[in-house]
Design a protein around this motif. Structure first.
Motif, PDB file in Angstrom:
ATOM      1  N   GLU A  32      45.332  32.710  49.229  1.00 43.52           N
ATOM      2  CA  GLU A  32      44.130  32.558  48.263  1.00 43.52           C
ATOM      3  C   GLU A  32      43.890  33.871  47.486  1.00 43.52           C
ATOM      4  O   GLU A  32      43.771  34.051  46.157  1.00 43.52           O
ATOM      5  CB  GLU A  32      43.060  31.909  48.893  1.00 43.52           C
ATOM      6  CG  GLU A  32      43.023  30.805  49.261  1.00 43.52           C
ATOM      7  CD  GLU A  32      42.023  30.481  50.273  1.00 43.52           C
ATOM      8  OE1 GLU A  32      41.026  31.164  50.579  1.00 43.52           O
ATOM      9  OE2 GLU A  32      41.779  29.155  50.814  1.00 43.52           O
ATOM     10  N   TYR A  33      43.878  35.023  48.230  1.00 40.94           N
ATOM     11  CA  TYR A  33      43.599  36.264  47.505  1.00 40.94           C
ATOM     12  C   TYR A  33      44.593  36.638  46.423  1.00 40.94           C
ATOM     13  O   TYR A  33      44.356  36.946  45.454  1.00 40.94           O
ATOM     14  CB  TYR A  33      43.658  37.349  48.599  1.00 40.94           C
ATOM     15  CG  TYR A  33      43.353  38.797  47.940  1.00 40.94           C
ATOM     16  CD1 TYR A  33      42.280  39.392  47.380  1.00 40.94           C
ATOM     17  CD2 TYR A  33      44.501  39.806  48.056  1.00 40.94           C
ATOM     18  CE1 TYR A  33      42.084  40.508  46.976  1.00 40.94           C
ATOM     19  CE2 TYR A  33      44.640  40.785  47.335  1.00 40.94           C
ATOM     20  CZ  TYR A  33      43.142  41.358  46.886  1.00 40.94           C
ATOM     21  OH  TYR A  33      43.287  42.376  46.358  1.00 40.94           O
ATOM     22  N   LEU A  35      46.889  34.659  44.747  1.00 38.48           N
ATOM     23  CA  LEU A  35      47.033  33.516  43.718  1.00 38.48           C
ATOM     24  C   LEU A  35      45.516  33.894  42.956  1.00 38.48           C
ATOM     25  O   LEU A  35      45.863  33.648  41.651  1.00 38.48           O
ATOM     26  CB  LEU A  35      46.938  32.310  44.428  1.00 38.48           C
ATOM     27  CG  LEU A  35      48.341  31.919  45.053  1.00 38.48           C
ATOM     28  CD1 LEU A  35      48.125  30.441  45.731  1.00 38.48           C
ATOM     29  CD2 LEU A  35      49.391  31.776  44.119  1.00 38.48           C
ATOM     30  N   THR A  36      44.665  34.074  43.612  1.00 38.30           N
ATOM     31  CA  THR A  36      43.377  34.410  42.687  1.00 38.30           C
ATOM     32  C   THR A  36      43.614  35.572  41.811  1.00 38.30           C
ATOM     33  O   THR A  36      43.081  35.602  40.575  1.00 38.30           O
ATOM     34  CB  THR A  36      42.141  34.429  43.386  1.00 38.30           C
ATOM     35  OG1 THR A  36      41.940  33.163  44.199  1.00 38.30           O
ATOM     36  CG2 THR A  36      40.885  34.507  42.931  1.00 38.30           C
ATOM     37  N   SER A  37      43.847  36.628  42.583  1.00 34.97           N
ATOM     38  CA  SER A  37      44.181  37.860  41.601  1.00 34.97           C
ATOM     39  C   SER A  37      45.107  37.926  40.586  1.00 34.97           C
ATOM     40  O   SER A  37      44.994  38.285  39.515  1.00 34.97           O
ATOM     41  CB  SER A  37      44.377  39.088  42.631  1.00 34.97           C
ATOM     42  OG  SER A  37      45.929  39.067  43.126  1.00 34.97           O
ATOM     43  N   LYS A  54      45.631  35.191  38.760  1.00 36.70           N
ATOM     44  CA  LYS A  54      45.199  34.126  37.685  1.00 36.70           C
ATOM     45  C   LYS A  54      44.175  34.948  36.964  1.00 36.70           C
ATOM     46  O   LYS A  54      43.909  34.521  35.643  1.00 36.70           O
ATOM     47  CB  LYS A  54      44.387  32.932  38.333  1.00 36.70           C
ATOM     48  CG  LYS A  54      45.402  31.944  38.829  1.00 36.70           C
ATOM     49  CD  LYS A  54      44.576  30.662  39.633  1.00 36.70           C
ATOM     50  CE  LYS A  54      45.658  29.787  40.114  1.00 36.70           C
ATOM     51  NZ  LYS A  54      44.819  28.762  40.859  1.00 36.70           N
ATOM     52  N   ALA A  55      43.356  35.964  37.550  1.00 31.98           N
ATOM     53  CA  ALA A  55      42.323  36.632  36.737  1.00 31.98           C
ATOM     54  C   ALA A  55      42.578  37.419  35.344  1.00 31.98           C
ATOM     55  O   ALA A  55      41.863  36.794  34.750  1.00 31.98           O
ATOM     56  CB  ALA A  55      41.761  37.797  37.849  1.00 31.98           C
ATOM     57  N   SER A  58      46.578  42.907  42.847  1.00 34.35           N
ATOM     58  CA  SER A  58      46.336  42.690  44.468  1.00 34.35           C
ATOM     59  C   SER A  58      46.417  43.798  45.176  1.00 34.35           C
ATOM     60  O   SER A  58      46.067  44.092  46.280  1.00 34.35           O
ATOM     61  CB  SER A  58      47.271  41.781  45.085  1.00 34.35           C
ATOM     62  OG  SER A  58      48.661  42.100  44.857  1.00 34.35           O
TER      63      SER A  58
END
Length: 323
Positions: free
Chosen positions: A307-308, A310-312, A314-315, A319
């Motif tokens: 999750e970390y 993939l979220t980073s 998309k931002a 990471s």
């Protein structure tokens, strides 16, 4: 390896102590969630690393400094509390191998491997590998702490798995060395521990949960369950990592780390679930809950790590910390 830069009062206290500088008392205060607390997770990683390779600029006997051990114990308390609250699962009467399989199949975390296979850019794949190097360059070492604590069939099963991890006596086949080849393809520094200084809290937590179980005899069954979950969730993701690496231009040798796990872990998952955990629980029936706990911790931290990343991406944000 040198001691990394501090990220707060907790890691700062420990680094100063190990470097021989004067240290004042520091209160263990954590940022929530604990798994993302970079200061606490870095301090734990340093404290655990003293029992692996240590640091060139730290006292060689720092691992036995009673103040350091007491400090590590204080750091572990909120970490264990979080793990117990979020990962403890209720065992059933079914064979442990079936319970482990059910736990793995129920996990519905984000599909990081599918993203890396189809969509990741070369920079994103590079960040993934750099983050994973924090553990992969000492792959198998935490679980090897379990060997002297076992006997009989469980011990033989763990040794069989670990022998493959260490290349079956061939240094160039060690999984950590295969990972170095992948790192060099991506232009990364393959020195042991190099990316600790820039790794996220959850990246450090992935490694720390293994070391927590490795350092404490009380957590031996959790260590075995953790290993079983790793082996049981390895084959498909590594097949996709290999495909993603090939898509981005890796040669067979540069993707060998991933393809090796596709082959080896298809066997290892059976050994880990049945011969290792099955034999251990047969001899220690009361340990079934802790075996499942270790497996659940592995799945939970992998999910948070995915999750970390993939979220980073998309931002978009990186990471890894700057530098």
């Amino acid at each position: 390896m040198q001691l990394p830069p501090a990220r707060g009062p907790l890691s700062g206290w420990l680094i100063s102590r190990l470097a021989g500088r004067r240290t004042d008392e520091v209160e263990v205060r954590t940022q929530q969630p604990v798994w993302a607390d970079e200061d606490l997770q870095l301090a734990l990683w340093i404290a655990y690393e003293l029992h692996y390779r240590g640091f060139e600029d730290a006292a060689v006997d720092g691992q036995w400094d009673t103040d350091v051990i007491a400090f590590r114990t204080r750091l572990e308390q909120p970490w264990i509390e979080w793990l117990e609250t979020n990962c403890r699962t209720m065992p059933s009467d079914r064979p442990i191998a079936e319970q482990l399989r059910a736990l793995v199949e129920a996990d519905d975390g984000p599909k990081l491997s599918a993203y890396l296979r189809r969509h990741a850019t070369l920079d994103q794949f590079r960040e993934f590998v750099a983050n994973r190097s924090v553990y992969q360059l000492k792959e198998a070492d935490p679980h090897s702490f379990g060997i002297p604590r076992l006997e009989g069939a469980a011990k033989a099963a763990l040794v069989e798995i670990q022998s493959d991890e260490y290349g079956g006596g061939r240094p160039e086949r060690m999984h950590s060395e295969l990972f170095r080849t992948t790192m060099r393809w991506l232009g990364l520094n393959d020195s042991y521990g190099h990316y600790v200084a820039s790794a996220s809290g959850v990246t450090l937590a992935l490694s720390n949960v293994m070391s927590l179980f490795a350092m404490h005899q009380r957590w031996t069954p959790a260590l075995l369950g953790h290993l079983a979950a790793l082996e049981m969730t390895s084959t498909l993701p590594n097949r996709q990592y290999a495909a993603g690496a090939a898509r981005l231009g890796a040669t067979d040798a540069e993707a060998r780390y991933f393809t090796e796990h596709v082959e080896a872990d298809a066997v290892h998952e059976q050994i880990a679930a049945h011969d290792l955990c099955g034999s251990y629980v047969s001899d220690h029936p009361a340990a079934v809950g802790d075996v499942l706990f270790g497996a659940a911790c592995s799945l939970a931290l992998d999910r948070l790590f995915a999750e970390y990343l993939l979220t980073s991406w998309k931002a978009p944000a990186r990471s890894l910390r700057a530098g």
